[in-house]
Design an enzyme around this catalytic site. Sequence first.
Site, PDB file in Angstrom:
ATOM      1  CG  ASP A  62      -1.849   1.169   1.308  1.00 43.59           C
ATOM      2  OD1 ASP A  62      -1.653   2.153   0.558  1.00 43.59           O
ATOM      3  OD2 ASP A  62      -2.782   1.127   2.135  1.00 43.59           O
ATOM      4  CG  ASN A  89       0.519   1.363 -12.724  1.00 42.06           C
ATOM      5  OD1 ASN A  89       0.342   1.863 -13.832  1.00 42.06           O
ATOM      6  ND2 ASN A  89      -0.461   0.768 -12.051  1.00 42.06           N
ATOM      7  CE1 TYR A 167      -4.096  11.033 -12.321  1.00 36.00           C
ATOM      8  CE2 TYR A 167      -4.033  12.563 -14.182  1.00 36.00           C
ATOM      9  CZ  TYR A 167      -3.794  11.308 -13.653  1.00 36.00           C
ATOM     10  OH  TYR A 167      -3.252  10.329 -14.438  1.00 36.00           O
ATOM     11  CE  LYS A 171      -0.411  10.512 -12.203  1.00 35.31           C
ATOM     12  NZ  LYS A 171       0.246   9.248 -11.773  1.00 35.31           N
ATOM     13  CB  THR A 202      -8.376   2.543 -16.617  1.00 38.25           C
ATOM     14  OG1 THR A 202      -8.590   3.946 -16.348  1.00 38.25           O
ATOM     15  CG2 THR A 202      -7.086   2.361 -17.418  1.00 38.25           C
TER      16      THR A 202
END
Length: 243
Positions: A62, A89, A167, A171, A202
């Site tokens: 985790d 990932n 998000y 990144k 996804t």
Amino acid sequence: MTASTPIALVTGATRGIGLETVRQLASAGVHTLLAGRDRGRAVEAALGLQSQGLPVEAAVLDVTDADSIAAAARQVERRHGRLDILVNNAGIALDDWDKSPSQQPLEVWRRTFETNLFGLVEVTRAFLPLLRGSAAGRVVNVSSVLGSTTLQADPASTYYAVKVPAYNVSKTAVNAWTVQLAYELRETAIKVNAIHPGNVRTDMNPGAELDVAEGARTSVQLALVGPDGPNGGFFHQGETLPW
């Protein structure tokens, strides 16, 4: 498995791009650890690939839990003594698309960064001693083209209006961390790169045009890059992306 068989670990690998990355690495002859938060799901996914004759084993990891990260690193050290490939990932996207950047709750920012940045950094730090034991270590950080400040600031860019702030910024930070770590390791055999998987179908992005096989391709390419390959770059299927 022989002493020369490469050993990889992929985080967030029980489904989607992560699972496909494990499949492709294992198909290339890499002994691959399929890491996930939930032991049952990790074991189930690993058994599915093992049934296809692929060299895969499950690992519990985790990325938001320091004890879990440390335990996973100890497991790899005990079983294998080194790590040749780390694919960071695992990631989440929690932003509310109906809210503007300034309206996103601070808790969304905190949770996003805990997984997408801080977890990635802590995992890398934990496994770095094992990567140093490799003849040619590789670190692949799964980023996103949405983290490109250049493209986010360009009104002519396809991505100019795609403001998913927590998000995107997480990144961007992953990209910056990639540059910092690549610099630190520039005199070693370890190569560190960031990748954009593409607009992949996804659970987080069901309407995308690429399948997961395409989405995993760039991670696998950078994981298997040779000694003359890049270090400290940002790529998508062979193309260098702007920071």
